[in-house]
Each structure stands twice: as structure tokens, then as C-alpha cells.
Write a protein that holds these residues in place. Structure first.
Motif, PDB file in Angstrom:
ATOM      1  N   GLY A 261       0.798  -1.220   0.000  1.00 10.67           N
ATOM      2  CA  GLY A 261       0.000   0.000   0.000  1.00 10.67           C
ATOM      3  C   GLY A 261       0.831   1.271   0.000  1.00 10.67           C
ATOM      4  N   ILE A 262       2.172   1.136   0.105  1.00  7.34           N
ATOM      5  CA  ILE A 262       3.043   2.311   0.134  1.00  7.34           C
ATOM      6  C   ILE A 262       3.608   2.561  -1.261  1.00  7.34           C
ATOM      7  CG2 ILE A 262       5.047   3.374   1.230  1.00  7.34           C
ATOM      8  CD1 ILE A 262       4.733   1.357   3.516  1.00  7.34           C
ATOM      9  N   ASP A 263       3.429   3.750  -1.756  1.00 10.43           N
ATOM     10  CA  ASP A 263       4.015   4.161  -3.045  1.00 10.43           C
ATOM     11  C   ASP A 263       5.112   5.178  -2.724  1.00 10.43           C
ATOM     12  OD1 ASP A 263       4.671   5.232  -5.521  1.00 10.43           O
ATOM     13  OD2 ASP A 263       2.625   5.060  -6.287  1.00 10.43           O
ATOM     14  N   PHE A 264       6.371   4.699  -2.715  1.00  4.67           N
ATOM     15  CA  PHE A 264       7.471   5.581  -2.342  1.00  4.67           C
ATOM     16  C   PHE A 264       7.716   6.650  -3.393  1.00  4.67           C
ATOM     17  CE2 PHE A 264       8.491   1.775   0.220  1.00  4.67           C
ATOM     18  CZ  PHE A 264       8.606   2.385   1.464  1.00  4.67           C
ATOM     19  N   ASP A 265       7.417   6.358  -4.665  1.00  2.00           N
ATOM     20  CA  ASP A 265       7.622   7.345  -5.718  1.00  2.00           C
ATOM     21  C   ASP A 265       6.612   8.483  -5.613  1.00  2.00           C
ATOM     22  OD1 ASP A 265       9.725   5.863  -6.777  1.00  2.00           O
ATOM     23  OD2 ASP A 265       8.375   4.667  -8.038  1.00  2.00           O
ATOM     24  N   ALA A 266       5.339   8.120  -5.362  1.00  2.00           N
ATOM     25  CA  ALA A 266       4.302   9.148  -5.251  1.00  2.00           C
ATOM     26  C   ALA A 266       4.226   9.741  -3.846  1.00  2.00           C
ATOM     27  CB  ALA A 266       2.945   8.560  -5.632  1.00  2.00           C
ATOM     28  N   GLY A 267       4.838   9.058  -2.860  1.00  2.00           N
ATOM     29  CA  GLY A 267       4.804   9.547  -1.483  1.00  2.00           C
ATOM     30  C   GLY A 267       3.437   9.408  -0.841  1.00  2.00           C
ATOM     31  N   THR A 268       2.756   8.270  -1.098  1.00  2.00           N
ATOM     32  CA  THR A 268       1.402   8.071  -0.573  1.00  2.00           C
ATOM     33  C   THR A 268       1.270   6.701   0.080  1.00  2.00           C
ATOM     34  OG1 THR A 268       0.616   7.188  -2.689  1.00  2.00           O
ATOM     35  CG2 THR A 268       0.380   9.569  -2.330  1.00  2.00           C
ATOM     36  N   LEU A 269       0.243   6.580   0.891  1.00  2.00           N
ATOM     37  CA  LEU A 269      -0.128   5.314   1.521  1.00  2.00           C
ATOM     38  C   LEU A 269      -1.612   5.081   1.280  1.00  2.00           C
ATOM     39  CD1 LEU A 269       0.236   2.861   3.431  1.00  2.00           C
ATOM     40  CD2 LEU A 269      -0.232   4.424   5.340  1.00  2.00           C
ATOM     41  N   THR A 270      -1.970   3.930   0.732  1.00  2.00           N
ATOM     42  CA  THR A 270      -3.371   3.583   0.487  1.00  2.00           C
ATOM     43  C   THR A 270      -3.907   2.768   1.656  1.00  2.00           C
ATOM     44  OG1 THR A 270      -3.040   3.562  -1.905  1.00  2.00           O
ATOM     45  CG2 THR A 270      -4.967   2.407  -1.062  1.00  2.00           C
ATOM     46  N   VAL A 271      -4.997   3.236   2.239  1.00  2.00           N
ATOM     47  CA  VAL A 271      -5.643   2.570   3.372  1.00  2.00           C
ATOM     48  C   VAL A 271      -6.954   1.965   2.878  1.00  2.00           C
ATOM     49  CG1 VAL A 271      -6.596   2.842   5.690  1.00  2.00           C
ATOM     50  CG2 VAL A 271      -4.641   4.224   4.975  1.00  2.00           C
ATOM     51  N   ASN A 272      -7.064   0.644   2.916  1.00  2.00           N
ATOM     52  CA  ASN A 272      -8.293  -0.003   2.445  1.00  2.00           C
ATOM     53  C   ASN A 272      -8.694  -1.210   3.277  1.00  2.00           C
ATOM     54  OD1 ASN A 272      -6.395  -1.883   1.679  1.00  2.00           O
ATOM     55  ND2 ASN A 272      -6.507  -1.384  -0.506  1.00  2.00           N
ATOM     56  N   SER A 273      -8.124  -1.361   4.453  1.00  2.00           N
ATOM     57  CA  SER A 273      -8.505  -2.487   5.310  1.00  2.00           C
ATOM     58  C   SER A 273      -8.141  -2.186   6.750  1.00  2.00           C
ATOM     59  CB  SER A 273      -7.816  -3.781   4.856  1.00  2.00           C
ATOM     60  OG  SER A 273      -6.413  -3.675   5.007  1.00  2.00           O
ATOM     61  N   THR A 274      -8.700  -2.983   7.637  1.00  2.00           N
ATOM     62  CA  THR A 274      -8.384  -2.888   9.061  1.00  2.00           C
ATOM     63  C   THR A 274      -8.111  -4.292   9.584  1.00  2.00           C
ATOM     64  OG1 THR A 274     -10.714  -3.092   9.701  1.00  2.00           O
ATOM     65  CG2 THR A 274      -9.837  -0.863   9.414  1.00  2.00           C
ATOM     66  N   ARG A 275      -7.445  -4.358  10.710  1.00  2.00           N
ATOM     67  CA  ARG A 275      -7.149  -5.646  11.334  1.00  2.00           C
ATOM     68  C   ARG A 275      -7.541  -5.550  12.803  1.00  2.00           C
ATOM     69  NH1 ARG A 275      -1.411  -8.022  10.017  1.00  2.00           N
ATOM     70  NH2 ARG A 275      -2.445  -8.122   7.991  1.00  2.00           N
ATOM     71  N   VAL A 276      -8.450  -6.440  13.214  1.00  2.00           N
ATOM     72  CA  VAL A 276      -8.957  -6.429  14.586  1.00  2.00           C
ATOM     73  C   VAL A 276      -8.853  -7.824  15.171  1.00  2.00           C
ATOM     74  CG1 VAL A 276     -10.543  -4.510  14.173  1.00  2.00           C
ATOM     75  CG2 VAL A 276     -11.312  -6.858  13.762  1.00  2.00           C
ATOM     76  N   VAL A 277      -8.984  -7.913  16.499  1.00  2.00           N
ATOM     77  CA  VAL A 277      -8.950  -9.188  17.200  1.00  2.00           C
ATOM     78  C   VAL A 277     -10.355  -9.495  17.698  1.00  2.00           C
ATOM     79  CG1 VAL A 277      -8.021 -10.480  19.142  1.00  2.00           C
ATOM     80  CG2 VAL A 277      -6.556  -8.887  17.879  1.00  2.00           C
TER      81      VAL A 277
END
Length: 314
Positions: A261-277
Motif C-alpha cells: 500500500g506504500i508508493d514511495f515514488d508518489a509519497g502516498t499510503l493507500t488505506v483499504n482495510s483494518t485488522r482487529v482481534v
């Protein structure tokens, strides 16, 4: 439509014919007995016929609150997330079933739920304490065993670790926010039960959940945040702490971050999920709301920390 009243022994009953069953073609009769006087039976008969004509007639049944909830939860299982489904079950198991689970759902009114909320506010946590303590103890033993196996033979002799402070037992009453959550769940249960014809109306709507007091959010100053990041620089989760500090992401979102989800060239992070217990198991979900799916712009410092973290993983 015509109603009838008939004496049976020392009591009276009413009955009237409803529409023919569309599937079997057989006549359906609505009846109820146990009235002390003929006048009471006629009054109930007129009310029942009026409810029937308006589509609000509810057949008498002995379905308990627990039975109603189990059916409701089963029918809604595929309409809610796993985490919400587990929350509903835990709320009912700890905060509803011990008090009113065995009562008939049709017998309850708003006063019952007001009394339930008052009980939860003063001593509702007691039912869950034993289970919570057991879970904490199991988790503690598992952590200690894992550390022992991992560090056996590698740990150098040194000073004995300082004893951890004894955890204070929680207050016996539930927080108002938790009681409000219970109220909202019960409101949905009775709303659906009304549509299904199990109860006459949603009496939970007339109950009075507690007011949730506003609390001021305490945030760190720039100096406090800088001090924390400086002290955490050697921690293996340093990249996570930096990402939290610079983006304000939720804990469940941070736990689900993946390098893809990390695009180092564009300098962005895509958030599309969560993790829970959920009940001790890690579950991935698709976020809390539609707005949870987003792309976040990252500053150069955060990008640098993440790049170093990814190289360490490789």
C-alpha cells in the motif's frame, strides 16, 4: 370481519376469522382467552381486530428474550461485520441475558429496560469480570511462555526484573457509553421483532438510555511527542509510531498496513482495510466506513522511516 366472545368455564375468550391462508387455503382463526369478564374479552377482541386490519396483529407466543436474540443474531449474521457480530453476542451474553434473558419478550415494557440500564450502570461489570480475568491470565501465561522459549539460553544473568504494579479492579458499573451501545442493540432487536410480528411494538424506543458525558481529549504537546519519538527510536515498531503521529490513523488501520500500500515514488499510503482481534483471533475487515478507504500523502521524514523499515524486513 365479525368477532365473537364465548364463555369457557369461569373465564371468557374471543375469536374471529382472519384471511384464508394463501399457501394452504385453510381458514385462519385468531383467538385468545383467560379474560375475567365478558366486557374485557369484547374490548380485547375489538383491539385485536383493529390491529389485524392495520397489519399490527401479533400472535401470542412464549418466545424468551434469549430466543429472540439468538434468532435475530442468526438472521443478521451476514448483514454485519464479524467484529460487530461478536460485539452483539458479547453485549447480550454479559449485559442482557443474565438479567432478562429468560423473560418473555412480549411481556416487557420500557420500564424493564430502564431498570436494566440502571443495573448496568451500578453493577453491570460484575458478570463479565470473572471471564475477563480468566482471559487476561491465559494471555499473560502465553506471553510468558513465548518469552521463555525464545530467550532460553540466550538471556545473560542480570538484575531481577521489577515487579509489575498490581492492576486495579475496574469499577463495578459499566460506562454510560457501553450502556448506550447495549440500548442501541436492543432497539434494533425489537425493531426487527416488530416487523416480524413477534412483538406488538418497539418498547425499547420508549426507554431512557443514560447520557454520555463529554470528555475533553487530551493530546500531547510538540515537546511530548518529540520526546516520545526520540525514546522510541530503537523500538522495532518505531515506523508505526511515526506513521501514527504524522497521519492520525486508527489503531486497526495501522495494524493492517502492508508494504504494497506504500508508493514511495508518489509519497502516498493507500488505506483499504483494518485488522482487529475477535475472540482471540486476528480478522481483516474492509474498514469502519466508506471514508476509511483513502489515500494519504506522506511527508519526506515518514517516507524515509518507512523505507528503512521495509529494508529491515527484507
Amino acid at each position: 370481519m365479525k368477532g365473537h366472545v364465548q364463555r369457557r368455564g369461569k373465564t371468557y375468550r374471543y375469536f374471529f376469522d382472519a384471511e384464508v391462508d394463501a399457501l394452504t387455503g385453510k381458514r385462519r382463526q385468531v383467538t385468545k382467552g383467560g379474560f375475567a369478564t365478558e366486557r374485557e374479552a369484547w374490548a380485547a377482541c375489538r383491539e385485536a381486530m383493529s390491529d389485524h386490519e392495520q397489519g399490527r396483529l401479533v400472535r401470542q407466543n412464549r418466545r424468551t428474550v434469549e430466543q429472540l436474540f439468538e434468532e435475530w443474531l442468526s438472521r443478521r449474521q451476514h448483514a454485519v461485520k464479524q467484529s460487530m457480530h461478536a460485539n452483539y453476542r458479547n453485549y447480550f451474553r454479559y449485559y442482557v441475558c443474565p438479567y432478562i434473558g429468560s423473560r418473555r419478550a412480549q411481556d416487557l415494557d420500557s420500564a424493564v429496560f430502564d431498570a436494566l440500564y440502571a443495573k448496568l450502570l451500578t453493577s453491570g461489570r460484575v458478570k463479565a469480570n470473572a471471564e475477563h480475568r480468566r482471559i487476561r491470565e491465559v494471555q499473560k501465561i502465553a506471553r510468558e511462555n513465548a518469552i521463555t522459549e525464545r530467550e532460553k539460553g540466550k538471556r545473560r544473568p542480570g538484575p531481577a526484573p521489577k515487579p509489575r504494579p498490581v492492576e486495579r479492579e475496574p469499577e463495578p458499573g459499566l460506562a454510560p457509553k457501553t450502556v448506550v451501545n447495549v440500548h442501541r442493540m436492543l432497539h434494533r432487536v425489537w425493531e426487527d421483532a416488530t416487523r416480524w410480528g413477534y412483538v406488538k411494538r418497539n418498547v425499547v424506543a420508549d426507554a431512557n438510555p443514560p447520557r454520555v458525558p463529554r470528555k475533553a481529549h487530551r493530546t500531547w504537546t510538540v515537546t511530548q511527542l518529540t520526546t516520545f519519538l526520540h525514546e522510541a527510536r530503537g523500538d522495532r515498531f518505531f515506523a508505526l509510531w511515526v506513521l501514527e503521529a504524522t497521519t492520525g490513523m486508527r489503531r486497526s488501520e495501522l495494524a493492517a498496513v502492508h508494504r504494497d500500500g506504500i508508493d514511495f515514488d508518489a509519497g502516498t499510503l493507500t488505506v483499504n482495510s483494518t485488522r482487529v482481534v475477535i475472540d482471540g483471533k486476528v480478522i481483516e475487515e474492509d474498514g469502519k466506513s466508506d471514508d476509511s478507504w483513502r489515500t494519504i500523502a506522506l511527508d519526506p521524514y515518514t517516507l524515509g522511516v518507512l523505507r528503512s523499515h521495509v529494508r529491515m524486513l527484507d
